[in-house]
Design a protein around this motif. Structure first.
Motif, PDB file in Angstrom:
ATOM      1  N   ILE A   1       0.485  -1.284   0.430  1.00 17.46           N
ATOM      2  CA  ILE A   1       0.489  -0.194   0.165  1.00 17.46           C
ATOM      3  C   ILE A   1       0.809   1.239  -0.064  1.00 17.46           C
ATOM      4  CG2 ILE A   1      -1.828   1.262   1.510  1.00 17.46           C
ATOM      5  CD1 ILE A   1      -3.261  -1.107   2.315  1.00 17.46           C
ATOM      6  N   LEU A   2       2.187   1.319   0.561  1.00 20.71           N
ATOM      7  CA  LEU A   2       2.971   2.762   0.904  1.00 20.71           C
ATOM      8  C   LEU A   2       3.593   2.628  -0.273  1.00 20.71           C
ATOM      9  CD1 LEU A   2       4.683   2.331   4.357  1.00 20.71           C
ATOM     10  CD2 LEU A   2       2.995   3.668   3.763  1.00 20.71           C
ATOM     11  N   THR A   3       4.055   1.435  -1.186  1.00 20.78           N
ATOM     12  CA  THR A   3       4.669   1.692  -1.862  1.00 20.78           C
ATOM     13  C   THR A   3       3.822   2.079  -4.055  1.00 20.78           C
ATOM     14  OG1 THR A   3       5.890  -0.339  -1.987  1.00 20.78           O
ATOM     15  CG2 THR A   3       5.499   0.512  -3.819  1.00 20.78           C
ATOM     16  N   ILE A   4       2.269   2.416  -3.216  1.00 15.49           N
ATOM     17  CA  ILE A   4       1.369   2.532  -4.484  1.00 15.49           C
ATOM     18  C   ILE A   4       1.092   3.547  -4.211  1.00 15.49           C
ATOM     19  CG2 ILE A   4      -1.437   2.440  -4.996  1.00 15.49           C
ATOM     20  CD1 ILE A   4      -0.748  -0.752  -4.298  1.00 15.49           C
ATOM     21  N   ALA A   5       1.330   3.863  -2.517  1.00 12.25           N
ATOM     22  CA  ALA A   5       1.320   5.903  -2.268  1.00 12.25           C
ATOM     23  C   ALA A   5       2.193   6.079  -2.704  1.00 12.25           C
ATOM     24  CB  ALA A   5       0.713   5.796  -0.910  1.00 12.25           C
ATOM     25  N   LEU A   6       3.269   5.808  -2.545  1.00 12.28           N
ATOM     26  CA  LEU A   6       4.093   6.309  -3.439  1.00 12.28           C
ATOM     27  C   LEU A   6       4.539   7.289  -4.981  1.00 12.28           C
ATOM     28  CD1 LEU A   6       7.211   7.526  -2.505  1.00 12.28           C
ATOM     29  CD2 LEU A   6       8.072   5.701  -2.642  1.00 12.28           C
TER      30      LEU A   6
ATOM     31  N   LEU B   1       1.867   6.725  -7.069  1.00 16.06           N
ATOM     32  CA  LEU B   1       0.650   6.956  -7.579  1.00 16.06           C
ATOM     33  C   LEU B   1      -0.420   7.930  -7.239  1.00 16.06           C
ATOM     34  CD1 LEU B   1      -0.457   3.241  -8.732  1.00 16.06           C
ATOM     35  CD2 LEU B   1       0.637   5.291 -10.342  1.00 16.06           C
ATOM     36  N   ALA B   2      -0.090   8.045  -5.776  1.00 13.24           N
ATOM     37  CA  ALA B   2      -0.958   8.790  -5.155  1.00 13.24           C
ATOM     38  C   ALA B   2       0.350  10.245  -5.143  1.00 13.24           C
ATOM     39  CB  ALA B   2      -1.535   8.357  -3.345  1.00 13.24           C
ATOM     40  N   ALA B   3       0.990   9.855  -4.395  1.00 11.29           N
ATOM     41  CA  ALA B   3       1.785  11.193  -4.044  1.00 11.29           C
ATOM     42  C   ALA B   3       2.241  12.218  -4.908  1.00 11.29           C
ATOM     43  CB  ALA B   3       3.356  10.448  -3.299  1.00 11.29           C
TER      44      ALA B   3
ATOM     45  N   TRP C   1      -1.286  14.107  -5.236  1.00 12.46           N
ATOM     46  CA  TRP C   1      -1.424  14.913  -4.050  1.00 12.46           C
ATOM     47  C   TRP C   1      -0.183  16.233  -3.802  1.00 12.46           C
ATOM     48  CZ3 TRP C   1      -0.107  10.594   0.019  1.00 12.46           C
ATOM     49  CH2 TRP C   1      -1.372   9.577   0.326  1.00 12.46           C
TER      50      TRP C   1
ATOM     51  N   ALA D   1      -7.179   9.968 -11.054  1.00 12.10           N
ATOM     52  CA  ALA D   1      -7.437   9.009 -10.244  1.00 12.10           C
ATOM     53  C   ALA D   1      -9.057   8.510 -10.579  1.00 12.10           C
ATOM     54  CB  ALA D   1      -7.661   9.406  -8.529  1.00 12.10           C
TER      55      ALA D   1
ATOM     56  N   SER E   1      -0.440   0.090 -10.134  1.00 12.10           N
ATOM     57  CA  SER E   1      -0.768  -0.570  -8.811  1.00 12.10           C
ATOM     58  C   SER E   1      -0.159  -1.964  -8.601  1.00 12.10           C
ATOM     59  CB  SER E   1      -2.372  -0.031  -9.041  1.00 12.10           C
ATOM     60  OG  SER E   1      -2.356   0.404  -9.580  1.00 12.10           O
TER      61      SER E   1
END
Length: 280
Positions: free
Chosen positions: A29-34, A36-38, A41, A50, A69
């Motif tokens: 989850i943290l890797t995906i956030a880094l 894609l999500a970051a 943001w 998104a 993902s």
């Protein structure tokens, strides 16, 4: 080297598995956030990306997002396994054989075509020739699904099945547990698809245990998802709205498709495993 031999490699104390699973999920989850999500943001990418990545109506973003993902998930999962068990990537993947990959893909492609012809004979009005697939979409879909299907094979037929096999020393229990958990992951897609995923899990895990490799099940899994993404796209699954050669809208055949697919998968599994007679 058998699947059980591969499972025994590295640090296999029972508590490591209890730590590795939640650690792997958090790391993924943290890797995906880094990745894609970051960027969203930080406004390096528009916020609309998104939502677009969640819809097959935006195929390049959808399949590209799927690939990114699942690549992030695979990376995070592998990092946790390496940290907790000290295993090599090949310990989870098994002996790689391209012949198995392409044989599995070819046999299952023929089976999918036959299953589609049966559906067409039952409900010809449910099929529409679209031919709106572009080479770019086909390429991105193939690349994204190569990553997605390998990640699922690595987690379910690789790490999960080896974990259960090491704990129980029972191939039958291993196959059943892995298949049920794989099916549970598909419950949000509807009960027919979840039931089909259980059957697929039974077949794919059996392939892994009998061949000591993910090559065969990966070939079957990849062509299964690619066929449903760009060749015959159903109006009742995650690929609905994507460009395709043909679209199918036969909701009344969902359960019969599950049964027909299960029979076809059983036949294909028996055929594919004939060269490998050794049991685990």
């Amino acid at each position: 080297m058998t699947w059980l031999d591969l499972a025994r490699r590295g640090k296999t104390t029972w508590w490591r598995y209890l730590v590795a699973w939640p650690l792997a999920i958090v790391a993924a989850i943290l890797t995906i956030a880094l990745l894609l999500a970051a960027p969203i943001w930080l406004r390096w990418l528009p916020a609309s990306i998104a939502s677009d990545m969640q819809s097959a109506a935006h195929p390049i973003l959808f399949y590209g997002g799927q690939g990114l993902s699942f690549a992030a998930f695979l990376l995070g999962f592998w990092a946790a396994i390496r940290l907790m068990h000290g295993k090599r990537f090949a310990d989870i993947r098994g002996a790689w054989r391209w012949r198995q990959f392409f044989t599995g893909a070819g046999v299952w492609l023929i089976a999918l075509i036959l299953c589609t012809l049966i559906d067409y004979a039952l409900r010809p009005k449910g099929f529409v020739l679209r031919l709106n697939l572009t080479p770019a979409v086909a390429l991105v879909a193939a690349l994204g699904l190569l990553v997605q299907t390998f990640t699922e094979e690595f987690v379910f037929r690789g790490y999960l099945s080896q974990s259960v096999l090491l704990a129980t020393k029972n191939p039958v229990v291993t196959v059943i547990v892995s298949a049920l958990l794989f099916g549970a992951l598909h419950i949000p897609n509807g009960l027919p698809q979840a039931a089909g995923a259980v059957v697929f899990g039974l077949a794919a895990t059996t392939m892994a245990l009998r061949t000591d490799s993910l090559s065969l099940s990966y070939g079957v899994h990849f062509v299964n998802n690619l066929f449903g993404a760009i060749v015959v796209v159903s109006a009742n699954d995650v690929f609905k709205g994507a460009p395709a050669l043909i679209t199918q809208n036969t909701p009344d055949l969902m359960w019969s498709d599950t049964v027909i697919g299960a029979v076809a998968l059983l036949a294909a599994t028996v055929l594919l495993l004939r060269p490998w007679k050794r049991a685990v």
